[in-house]
Design an enzyme around this catalytic site. Sequence first.
Site, mmCIF file in Angstrom:
data_model
loop_
_atom_site.group_PDB
_atom_site.id
_atom_site.type_symbol
_atom_site.label_atom_id
_atom_site.label_comp_id
_atom_site.label_asym_id
_atom_site.label_seq_id
_atom_site.Cartn_x
_atom_site.Cartn_y
_atom_site.Cartn_z
ATOM 1 N N ASN A 88 0.864 -1.182 0.000
ATOM 2 C CA ASN A 88 0.000 0.000 0.000
ATOM 3 C C ASN A 88 0.899 1.231 0.000
ATOM 4 O O ASN A 88 1.502 1.566 1.025
ATOM 5 C CB ASN A 88 -0.909 0.001 1.223
ATOM 6 C CG ASN A 88 -1.767 1.255 1.313
ATOM 7 O OD1 ASN A 88 -1.777 2.081 0.397
ATOM 8 N ND2 ASN A 88 -2.480 1.408 2.407
ATOM 9 N N THR B 246 -1.496 -1.674 -4.275
ATOM 10 C CA THR B 246 -2.922 -1.421 -4.088
ATOM 11 C C THR B 246 -3.238 0.033 -4.409
ATOM 12 O O THR B 246 -2.434 0.939 -4.164
ATOM 13 C CB THR B 246 -3.367 -1.759 -2.659
ATOM 14 O OG1 THR B 246 -2.655 -0.936 -1.732
ATOM 15 C CG2 THR B 246 -3.081 -3.216 -2.347
ATOM 16 N N GLU B 247 -4.438 0.250 -4.947
ATOM 17 C CA GLU B 247 -4.818 1.574 -5.442
ATOM 18 C C GLU B 247 -5.995 2.184 -4.705
ATOM 19 O O GLU B 247 -6.310 3.352 -4.914
ATOM 20 C CB GLU B 247 -5.152 1.477 -6.936
ATOM 21 C CG GLU B 247 -3.982 0.976 -7.780
ATOM 22 C CD GLU B 247 -4.378 0.695 -9.212
ATOM 23 O OE1 GLU B 247 -5.601 0.751 -9.511
ATOM 24 O OE2 GLU B 247 -3.480 0.421 -10.035
ATOM 25 N N SER C 103 2.836 -3.060 4.603
ATOM 26 C CA SER C 103 1.904 -1.975 4.904
ATOM 27 C C SER C 103 1.651 -1.989 6.395
ATOM 28 O O SER C 103 2.390 -2.622 7.160
ATOM 29 C CB SER C 103 0.595 -2.177 4.126
ATOM 30 O OG SER C 103 -0.306 -1.111 4.350
ATOM 31 N N ASP D 26 -1.372 -2.790 9.530
ATOM 32 C CA ASP D 26 -2.198 -3.966 9.809
ATOM 33 C C ASP D 26 -3.489 -3.984 9.000
ATOM 34 O O ASP D 26 -4.057 -5.046 8.763
ATOM 35 C CB ASP D 26 -2.518 -4.015 11.306
ATOM 36 C CG ASP D 26 -1.258 -4.118 12.151
ATOM 37 O OD1 ASP D 26 -0.525 -5.104 11.997
ATOM 38 O OD2 ASP D 26 -1.003 -3.191 12.948
ATOM 39 N N GLY D 27 -3.949 -2.819 8.550
ATOM 40 C CA GLY D 27 -5.207 -2.754 7.823
ATOM 41 C C GLY D 27 -5.192 -3.535 6.527
ATOM 42 O O GLY D 27 -6.203 -4.130 6.132
ATOM 43 N N ASP E 162 -8.902 -4.683 14.372
ATOM 44 C CA ASP E 162 -7.577 -4.609 13.729
ATOM 45 C C ASP E 162 -7.268 -3.187 13.266
ATOM 46 O O ASP E 162 -6.661 -2.958 12.220
ATOM 47 C CB ASP E 162 -7.479 -5.576 12.551
ATOM 48 C CG ASP E 162 -7.569 -7.028 12.983
ATOM 49 O OD1 ASP E 162 -7.613 -7.277 14.194
ATOM 50 O OD2 ASP E 162 -7.592 -7.911 12.111
#
Length: 496
Positions: free
Chosen positions: A154, A186-187, A211, A213-214, A473
């Site tokens: 990300n 990722t976009e 990235s 944790d999300g 999370d």
Amino acid sequence: MDEPDAQHQRNGTAAGARMHGQFTDADTGRLTHALTLSDSCLTVQNISSSSPPEHLDLRDCLWSRAHRGEDQDAYLCVYLYPYRRRWMAWGPGRQRDERRFRLALRTDDNDEDANLREAERWARAINNARRAEHAHGVLFSEVRRPRGMMVLVNPQSGQGQAMALYNRHIQRMLTEADIPHTLFITERQNHARDLVRSADLMQWDALVVLSGDGLLFEVVNGLMDRPDWEKAIQTPLGILPGGSGNALAASVHHYTRASPVWGEDLLTSCGFLLCKGLVSKLDLVSIRLASGARLFSFLSLAWGFVADVDIESERFRPIGALRFLLSTLLSLASLRVYQGKLAFLPAESERESASAGFCSADSRLPDRLLVPLEQPVPQDWTQVEEQEFVLVLAMFQAHLDEDLRAAPDARVDDGLIHLFYVTGGVSRLMMLRLFRAMQSGTHLDLGCAHLVYRRARALRLEPLSTAGVMTVDGERVEYGPLQAQVHRGAARLISA
């Protein structure tokens, strides 16, 4: 010990050693090194000097490879990441150490590949020896290495440095470890969830997230969305810290029992573990919301102070991890309280299912310990008196973020919900002391009468205050009653 003649080494063995042989310095070709490989280390002795031998611990070895140089000679490369102290660092962190040796074996002029074959034999022996320490576990590198990794990044996470971290560290480490991988950037939100939901998982040996944790939360729930979820969730997952919180990455490092590290030192540690490839089981927690929606969590569930800090810190995202400190100070200033009800099934319970049972069309990881939200909890649950709460925090791993060791005794697959709650009446000073102590995992030692810790297998939380924030999370979820149950070892994580 007499050195064996290099022409007859192939490359001979010394007592107690797997292999023994002679190499020259890769840069000058003049200094001669005697290499001895044992089950635990690679010993390098400079034959031309009286200096003591150097022992390279194979636990620090990422990988070894052989290649032919531009001069057409055969070379052995060993990539090590030993713990070393750095200037201005709190403790030792893994630092890269590349060793290159040129093979000194004399060969028949008619067999130009003999040196390369011998270097390859050494590389294989070193790689086999470095894996022996994990013979009791399941090794990703031995089980399913050839197909490679799907690496999801990300670029917006943290301070937007994830791609730079990949280019500066991870790409090189994966190349050194001879692990093929494909990068996916990722976009948008839920892009990773959509990708893994429809991906042909037969192409990948592991799914790796660089990235916060999300993004892993998206990956886990994307895998659980699939028709073949039961097989898909067994795909090994890897975590590399590239966000602001990095709680799971900090937990993975914590489980190695090494000294705490932060920032790029934490990234190097997690990258090293990823390339070593030991796979552990990972607990998943099923969370059922009042709307009927179901989520799968690997890290935490929060209501009150912790959730407020997490969500309100989003407006300070440009300052990186410091956003949590700033948001914490602002939340302490207001210190909101919330009315609610809490109940949980103690970890000591041996019951395998609820008396009434949970009826649902969702067959994924059945929640046999739960009953529908509209029914009372089973009689053997512990019910906390309805009261004001400052926070309720359910932890499934050790760290709440990179700096906060909220559940220091937690393990990646202990099958427990580590439940903390703080009741109304706690002072701002005590809250500050609790969060400062959480940095070292000693908050329970303060003896705060308002802080309660319990180990559970399931819980139900019913907010009665009309406004509030809940997170799973670190991601905001719908506000209202919910319940959760842990499913021990339901997923797999590349860990220590």
